[in-house]
Design a protein around this motif. Structure first.
Motif, PDB file in Angstrom:
ATOM      1  N   ILE A  75       0.928  -1.164  -0.107  1.00 51.75           N
ATOM      2  CA  ILE A  75      -0.170  -0.108  -0.162  1.00 51.75           C
ATOM      3  C   ILE A  75       0.925   1.306  -0.107  1.00 51.75           C
ATOM      4  CG2 ILE A  75      -1.718   1.305   1.372  1.00 51.75           C
ATOM      5  CD1 ILE A  75      -2.737  -1.590   2.525  1.00 51.75           C
ATOM      6  N   LEU A  76       1.917   1.353   0.604  1.00 54.48           N
ATOM      7  CA  LEU A  76       2.912   2.430   0.870  1.00 54.48           C
ATOM      8  C   LEU A  76       3.430   2.641  -0.618  1.00 54.48           C
ATOM      9  CD1 LEU A  76       4.324   4.449   2.519  1.00 54.48           C
ATOM     10  CD2 LEU A  76       6.425   2.709   2.661  1.00 54.48           C
ATOM     11  N   ILE A  77       3.823   1.717  -1.386  1.00 53.26           N
ATOM     12  CA  ILE A  77       4.045   1.790  -2.722  1.00 53.26           C
ATOM     13  C   ILE A  77       3.161   2.421  -3.716  1.00 53.26           C
ATOM     14  CG2 ILE A  77       4.985   0.698  -4.769  1.00 53.26           C
ATOM     15  CD1 ILE A  77       6.413  -1.327  -3.110  1.00 53.26           C
ATOM     16  N   GLN A  78       1.898   2.004  -3.367  1.00 52.93           N
ATOM     17  CA  GLN A  78       0.824   2.463  -4.292  1.00 52.93           C
ATOM     18  C   GLN A  78       0.666   4.145  -3.774  1.00 52.93           C
ATOM     19  OE1 GLN A  78      -2.307  -0.344  -3.301  1.00 52.93           O
ATOM     20  NE2 GLN A  78      -1.698  -1.853  -4.891  1.00 52.93           N
ATOM     21  N   ARG A  79       0.629   4.335  -2.680  1.00 54.19           N
ATOM     22  CA  ARG A  79       0.253   5.816  -2.164  1.00 54.19           C
ATOM     23  C   ARG A  79       1.506   6.575  -2.475  1.00 54.19           C
ATOM     24  NH1 ARG A  79       1.131   9.365   2.283  1.00 54.19           N
ATOM     25  NH2 ARG A  79      -0.731  10.281   2.792  1.00 54.19           N
ATOM     26  N   ASN A  80       2.669   6.141  -2.685  1.00 59.29           N
ATOM     27  CA  ASN A  80       3.821   6.921  -3.161  1.00 59.29           C
ATOM     28  C   ASN A  80       3.822   7.255  -4.473  1.00 59.29           C
ATOM     29  OD1 ASN A  80       5.167   7.502  -0.488  1.00 59.29           O
ATOM     30  ND2 ASN A  80       6.381   5.793  -0.804  1.00 59.29           N
ATOM     31  N   LYS A  81       3.312   6.211  -5.466  1.00 59.70           N
ATOM     32  CA  LYS A  81       2.827   6.243  -6.692  1.00 59.70           C
ATOM     33  C   LYS A  81       1.970   7.379  -7.280  1.00 59.70           C
ATOM     34  CE  LYS A  81       4.629   1.794  -8.447  1.00 59.70           C
ATOM     35  NZ  LYS A  81       4.146   0.437  -9.414  1.00 59.70           N
ATOM     36  N   THR A  82       1.019   7.416  -6.207  1.00 60.80           N
ATOM     37  CA  THR A  82      -0.254   8.083  -6.475  1.00 60.80           C
ATOM     38  C   THR A  82       0.440   9.839  -6.134  1.00 60.80           C
ATOM     39  OG1 THR A  82      -1.784   6.727  -5.756  1.00 60.80           O
ATOM     40  CG2 THR A  82      -2.610   9.002  -5.432  1.00 60.80           C
ATOM     41  N   LEU A  83       1.138   9.864  -5.012  1.00 61.76           N
ATOM     42  CA  LEU A  83       1.730  11.275  -4.717  1.00 61.76           C
ATOM     43  C   LEU A  83       2.637  11.716  -5.808  1.00 61.76           C
ATOM     44  CD1 LEU A  83       2.704  10.339  -1.069  1.00 61.76           C
ATOM     45  CD2 LEU A  83       0.937  12.048  -1.878  1.00 61.76           C
ATOM     46  N   ARG A 135       1.554  18.258   2.897  1.00 63.89           N
ATOM     47  CA  ARG A 135       3.040  18.096   2.764  1.00 63.89           C
ATOM     48  C   ARG A 135       3.424  16.905   2.021  1.00 63.89           C
ATOM     49  NH1 ARG A 135       7.358  18.851   7.833  1.00 63.89           N
ATOM     50  NH2 ARG A 135       9.222  18.329   6.489  1.00 63.89           N
ATOM     51  N   ASP A 136       2.704  15.969   2.122  1.00 63.61           N
ATOM     52  CA  ASP A 136       3.267  14.537   1.366  1.00 63.61           C
ATOM     53  C   ASP A 136       3.263  14.776  -0.253  1.00 63.61           C
ATOM     54  OD1 ASP A 136       3.791  13.451   3.796  1.00 63.61           O
ATOM     55  OD2 ASP A 136       2.028  12.120   3.576  1.00 63.61           O
ATOM     56  N   ILE A 137       1.931  15.512  -0.534  1.00 64.47           N
ATOM     57  CA  ILE A 137       1.585  15.946  -1.944  1.00 64.47           C
ATOM     58  C   ILE A 137       2.768  16.957  -2.474  1.00 64.47           C
ATOM     59  CG2 ILE A 137       0.251  17.130  -3.474  1.00 64.47           C
ATOM     60  CD1 ILE A 137      -2.071  16.223  -1.664  1.00 64.47           C
ATOM     61  N   GLU A 138       3.338  17.786  -1.674  1.00 69.19           N
ATOM     62  CA  GLU A 138       4.394  18.662  -2.147  1.00 69.19           C
ATOM     63  C   GLU A 138       5.792  17.834  -2.196  1.00 69.19           C
ATOM     64  OE1 GLU A 138       4.362  21.771   0.820  1.00 69.19           O
ATOM     65  OE2 GLU A 138       2.479  22.545   0.274  1.00 69.19           O
ATOM     66  N   THR A 139       6.128  17.090  -1.331  1.00 68.02           N
ATOM     67  CA  THR A 139       7.166  16.287  -1.343  1.00 68.02           C
ATOM     68  C   THR A 139       7.266  14.936  -2.248  1.00 68.02           C
ATOM     69  OG1 THR A 139       6.769  15.127   0.712  1.00 68.02           O
ATOM     70  CG2 THR A 139       7.915  17.375   1.095  1.00 68.02           C
ATOM     71  N   ARG A 140       6.098  14.792  -2.379  1.00 68.24           N
ATOM     72  CA  ARG A 140       5.843  13.470  -3.259  1.00 68.24           C
ATOM     73  C   ARG A 140       6.049  12.155  -2.712  1.00 68.24           C
ATOM     74  NH1 ARG A 140       5.779  14.649  -9.804  1.00 68.24           N
ATOM     75  NH2 ARG A 140       4.896  16.849  -9.402  1.00 68.24           N
ATOM     76  N   MET A 141       5.785  12.114  -1.351  1.00 69.27           N
ATOM     77  CA  MET A 141       6.419  10.913  -0.497  1.00 69.27           C
ATOM     78  C   MET A 141       5.633  10.850   0.754  1.00 69.27           C
ATOM     79  SD  MET A 141      10.333  11.742   0.634  1.00 69.27           S
ATOM     80  CE  MET A 141      10.682  10.158   1.274  1.00 69.27           C
ATOM     81  N   THR A 142       5.602   9.742   1.383  1.00 73.21           N
ATOM     82  CA  THR A 142       4.746   9.622   2.661  1.00 73.21           C
ATOM     83  C   THR A 142       5.899   9.634   3.638  1.00 73.21           C
ATOM     84  OG1 THR A 142       3.174   7.861   1.572  1.00 73.21           O
ATOM     85  CG2 THR A 142       3.510   8.045   3.929  1.00 73.21           C
ATOM     86  N   LYS A 143       5.460  10.643   4.677  1.00 74.28           N
ATOM     87  CA  LYS A 143       6.446  11.167   5.343  1.00 74.28           C
ATOM     88  C   LYS A 143       6.284  10.285   6.919  1.00 74.28           C
ATOM     89  CE  LYS A 143       8.188  14.812   8.449  1.00 74.28           C
ATOM     90  NZ  LYS A 143       8.201  16.165   8.989  1.00 74.28           N
ATOM     91  N   TYR A 144       5.031   9.708   7.082  1.00 71.97           N
ATOM     92  CA  TYR A 144       4.794   9.186   8.508  1.00 71.97           C
ATOM     93  C   TYR A 144       4.449   7.841   8.247  1.00 71.97           C
ATOM     94  CZ  TYR A 144       5.023  13.764  10.879  1.00 71.97           C
ATOM     95  OH  TYR A 144       5.444  15.045  11.235  1.00 71.97           O
ATOM     96  N   GLY A 145       4.895   6.898   9.013  1.00 74.69           N
ATOM     97  CA  GLY A 145       4.495   5.602   9.229  1.00 74.69           C
ATOM     98  C   GLY A 145       5.632   4.590   9.729  1.00 74.69           C
ATOM     99  N   ILE A 146       5.258   3.357   9.633  1.00 72.66           N
ATOM    100  CA  ILE A 146       6.143   2.338  10.387  1.00 72.66           C
ATOM    101  C   ILE A 146       7.384   2.190   9.599  1.00 72.66           C
ATOM    102  CG2 ILE A 146       4.315   1.025  11.460  1.00 72.66           C
ATOM    103  CD1 ILE A 146       5.994  -0.682   8.783  1.00 72.66           C
ATOM    104  N   HIS A 147       7.527   2.793   8.349  1.00 70.12           N
ATOM    105  CA  HIS A 147       8.576   2.600   7.418  1.00 70.12           C
ATOM    106  C   HIS A 147       9.620   3.827   8.165  1.00 70.12           C
ATOM    107  CE1 HIS A 147       6.003   5.528   5.626  1.00 70.12           C
ATOM    108  NE2 HIS A 147       6.769   6.120   5.170  1.00 70.12           N
TER     109      HIS A 147
END
Length: 371
Positions: free
Chosen positions: A156-164, A250-262
């Motif tokens: 899901i993280l990969i899919q979310r980052n692709k969407t961003l 902020r995630d949309i601006e940076t195009r990556m997911t900042k928060y999470g277990i990763h």
């Protein structure tokens, strides 16, 4: 727990090899590049279904061959088992007690293996990714469903980052991903918290033994949602979902997911000082050894049996004092030790040690003249 034997066909530089092991110490000796690590790599694959050296299965098939086989009989809690791994035609098949498994989580926990390599001596001073990998690997062995949570979270993280990264970001789709990330992430957060609490206590006890009670080792969970000891899975989900939603722009601006277990990590202190920043190389190595030893003890507590231990070229990185301290704290754990120096045998009780000499893919058992 122990591995009784190992058969390799077309694995790395071995055509057809069958080895019988001792219940205590199995010392694999040979010059670099002769095939010592190949043997322990195969043992690791019986536990995890994959190599610790490469993600490409085709690289472990002997050159000129099209398939390989790894098989090993083991004993766990007085029960016998057989694990087999076959790879060919870009496919992998794994059997446990002659029954095909369909998911790696069905393999995890059958034969518990802990590997200690020179890279693990840098566990403390390396980056957060190495410490997360350490946590994930060990929880997966104790609790295979954790591995399933982790796989789903990462997908899901990969899919979310692709969407961003899309020119126009679909925020409705992000909401769907956020809900799923928070759901799987919550389980992972709580299981990591509980694991780290246990391993922190054990590793401090181990560290005191290794330092003659001169140092206190403190390990805590570094996460982004300020998880408390009382938080439930639902609490963790609510906290993570809130973080994802409040930081969406902020995630949309940076195009990556900042928060999470990763993004999780461990705080590691010796006598109240951050050992990653202020510890000597010796302290960092001793703290790493304490962590690995605590991993062994925790598995023993959780599954009521010692795991099998692989020490891959670790002795060459340690002085003799630390070598002896390491061995003295392993008790009746079955060990597979690779070394370029036969002199290391003096550390072990000869009556409990099998020595295998390896040269160009040929293995000779020094005790009985052949294998």
């Amino acid at each position: 727990m122990r591995l009784n034997n190992l058969q390799l066909i077309n694995f790395r530089n071995y055509d057809n090899l069958h080895l019988n092991f001792k219940r205590n110490i199995n010392l694999l000796v040979g010059k670099n590049g002769q095939g010592k690590t190949n043997i322990v790599e195969a043992i690791y694959m019986l536990s995890f279904g994959k190599s610790f050296r490469t993600n490409k299965d085709k690289e472990i098939i002997k050159f000129g061959s099209e398939n390989l086989y790894i098989g090993g009989n083991y004993l766990k809690n007085s029960s016998k088992g057989l694990i087999e791994v076959a790879i060919g035609n870009n496919k992998k098949g794994i059997k446990v007690n002659k029954i095909h498994i369909h998911k790696i989580q069905e393999l995890l926990g059958n034969l518990n293996v802990v590997i200690f390599s020179p890279e693990d001596l840098k566990l403390v001073k390396d980056g957060p990714r190495e410490r997360r990998s350490f946590i994930d690997k060990e929880i997966s062995q104790i609790m295979p469903k954790y591995y399933n949570y982790l796989v789903n979270y990462n997908k899901i993280l990969i899919q979310r980052n692709k969407t961003l990264k899309n020119r126009i970001v679909d925020e409705n789709l992000l909401s769907v991903y956020d809900e799923s990330l928070a759901n799987y992430g919550a389980y992972i957060y709580v299981l990591r918290r509980d694991f780290i609490k246990k391993i922190a206590k054990i590793s401090n006890e181990m560290h005191k033994k290794l330092t003659g009670n001169n140092e206190e080792l403190l390990i805590t969970y570094k996460n982004q949602i300020n998880l408390t000891d009382e938080d439930t899975v639902k609490d963790a989900k609510d906290k993570l979902l809130s973080k994802l939603e409040s930081n969406r722009q902020r995630d949309i601006e940076t195009r990556m997911t900042k928060y999470g277990i990763h993004k999780d990590d461990l705080n590691i202190f010796i006598n109240d000082l951050d050992v990653k920043l202020y510890g000597s190389q010796g302290q960092q190595r001793t703290a790493s050894i304490s962590l690995k030893l605590s991993e062994i003890e925790l598995i023993k507590q959780e599954v009521n049996d010692n795991p099998v231990l692989i020490l891959d070229d670790v002795f060459s990185e340690l002085d003799e004092t630390r070598q002896k301290l390491l061995v003295e704290n392993l008790g009746d754990v079955q060990m597979f030790i690779t070394s370029a120096e036969l002199a290391h045998k003096r550390i072990f009780d000869e009556s409990e040690t099998a020595i295998f000499y390896i040269d160009k893919g040929k293995v000779t058992n020094i005790e009985d003249g052949g294998n």
